[in-house]
Design a protein around this motif. Structure first.
Motif, short mmCIF file in Angstrom:
data_model
loop_
_atom_site.label_atom_id
_atom_site.label_comp_id
_atom_site.label_asym_id
_atom_site.label_seq_id
_atom_site.Cartn_x
_atom_site.Cartn_y
_atom_site.Cartn_z
N UNK A 153 0.83 -1.20 0.00
CA UNK A 153 0.00 0.00 0.00
C UNK A 153 0.87 1.26 0.00
N UNK A 154 1.93 1.22 0.78
CA UNK A 154 2.85 2.37 0.83
C UNK A 154 3.51 2.59 -0.52
N UNK A 155 3.98 1.49 -1.13
CA UNK A 155 4.61 1.61 -2.45
C UNK A 155 3.63 2.10 -3.50
N UNK A 156 2.41 1.62 -3.43
CA UNK A 156 1.40 2.06 -4.39
C UNK A 156 1.13 3.55 -4.24
N UNK A 157 1.07 4.04 -3.00
CA UNK A 157 0.84 5.47 -2.77
C UNK A 157 2.01 6.30 -3.29
N UNK A 158 3.24 5.85 -3.03
CA UNK A 158 4.42 6.56 -3.53
C UNK A 158 4.44 6.57 -5.05
N UNK A 159 4.07 5.45 -5.64
CA UNK A 159 4.03 5.37 -7.10
C UNK A 159 3.00 6.33 -7.67
N UNK A 160 1.86 6.39 -7.01
CA UNK A 160 0.80 7.29 -7.46
C UNK A 160 1.25 8.75 -7.35
N UNK B 297 4.33 9.86 -7.39
CA UNK B 297 5.39 10.11 -8.38
C UNK B 297 4.79 10.21 -9.77
N UNK B 298 3.77 9.42 -10.07
CA UNK B 298 3.13 9.49 -11.38
C UNK B 298 2.45 10.85 -11.56
N UNK B 299 1.83 11.34 -10.49
CA UNK B 299 1.21 12.66 -10.56
C UNK B 299 2.26 13.73 -10.83
N UNK B 300 3.40 13.60 -10.14
CA UNK B 300 4.49 14.56 -10.31
C UNK B 300 5.05 14.48 -11.75
N UNK B 301 5.09 13.27 -12.30
CA UNK B 301 5.66 13.06 -13.63
C UNK B 301 4.78 13.66 -14.73
N UNK B 302 3.48 13.82 -14.47
CA UNK B 302 2.61 14.38 -15.50
C UNK B 302 2.99 15.82 -15.85
N UNK C 280 11.57 7.98 -12.70
CA UNK C 280 11.36 7.71 -11.28
C UNK C 280 9.98 7.13 -11.04
N UNK C 281 8.98 7.64 -11.74
CA UNK C 281 7.62 7.12 -11.61
C UNK C 281 7.57 5.67 -12.09
N UNK C 282 8.29 5.37 -13.17
CA UNK C 282 8.32 4.01 -13.70
C UNK C 282 8.96 3.05 -12.68
N UNK D 15 7.14 -0.13 -10.72
CA UNK D 15 7.65 -1.51 -10.70
C UNK D 15 7.81 -2.01 -9.27
N UNK D 16 8.30 -1.12 -8.41
CA UNK D 16 8.46 -1.51 -7.00
C UNK D 16 7.09 -1.80 -6.38
N UNK D 17 6.11 -0.98 -6.70
CA UNK D 17 4.76 -1.19 -6.17
C UNK D 17 4.20 -2.53 -6.67
#
Length: 155
Positions: free
Chosen positions: A74-81, A83-88, A97-99, A103-105
């Motif tokens: 759950x923590x990894x999924x939140x961090x990924x989310x 980072x993906x928002x930041x990457x947009x 970094x989002x990618x 993968x970690x999530x």
């Protein structure tokens, strides 16, 4: 009156012989085999009891690992989310970094699934051992009954 007494005595003898004949071990000469099987079943019960105790003691550890793995996922999924928002709105570095975080999530989610599967497998093992133990205990009680019947016949 005498006929009913004789008839009752005959029925009683027949009932006793039916229960004795349904036994695997029936005579005093069978006691060696009976005792050997009794010892084998007792040893199986001790082994199964030991395995069951170990499995039951390990189960909380499996549940803890599964809970921790779910939390990590759950923590990894939140961090990924995040980072993906930041990457947009970011550059190529943010996208990479989002990618990586995605993968970690994904890996953490797989780990959580594996941990849950291991906990479920451990519970199934406990259920199986419990069932086997109950069967062996029933078998032991049947052997005890046979032993008692043999003793009663030869007293």
């Amino acid at each position: 009156m005498k006929k009913t007494q004789v008839l009752l005595a005959a029925c009683f003898c027949m009932m006793a012989s039916f229960s004795a004949s349904s036994q695997k071990y029936q005579s005093a000469s069978d006691t060696v085999k009976l005792n050997k099987e009794w010892v084998d079943v007792s040893n199986d019960i001790a082994k199964l009891t030991s395995e069951l105790t170990i499995a039951q003691n390990n189960l909380p550890g499996y549940h803890t690992k599964a809970t921790d793995a779910v939390s990590d996922a759950q923590s990894s999924a939140q961090k990924s989310s995040d980072q993906a928002y930041k990457a947009t709105n970011g550059d190529l570095g943010d996208a990479k970094s989002a990618n990586k975080k995605a993968k970690k999530a994904l890996n953490d989610a797989k780990d959580a699934s594996d941990a849950k599967d291991k906990a479920n497998d451990q519970q199934k093992k406990i259920d199986k051992l419990t069932s086997q133990l109950q069967k062996k205990q029933k078998q032991l009680s049947e052997l005890e009954e046979m032993r008692t019947n043999i003793r009663a016949m030869h007293q």
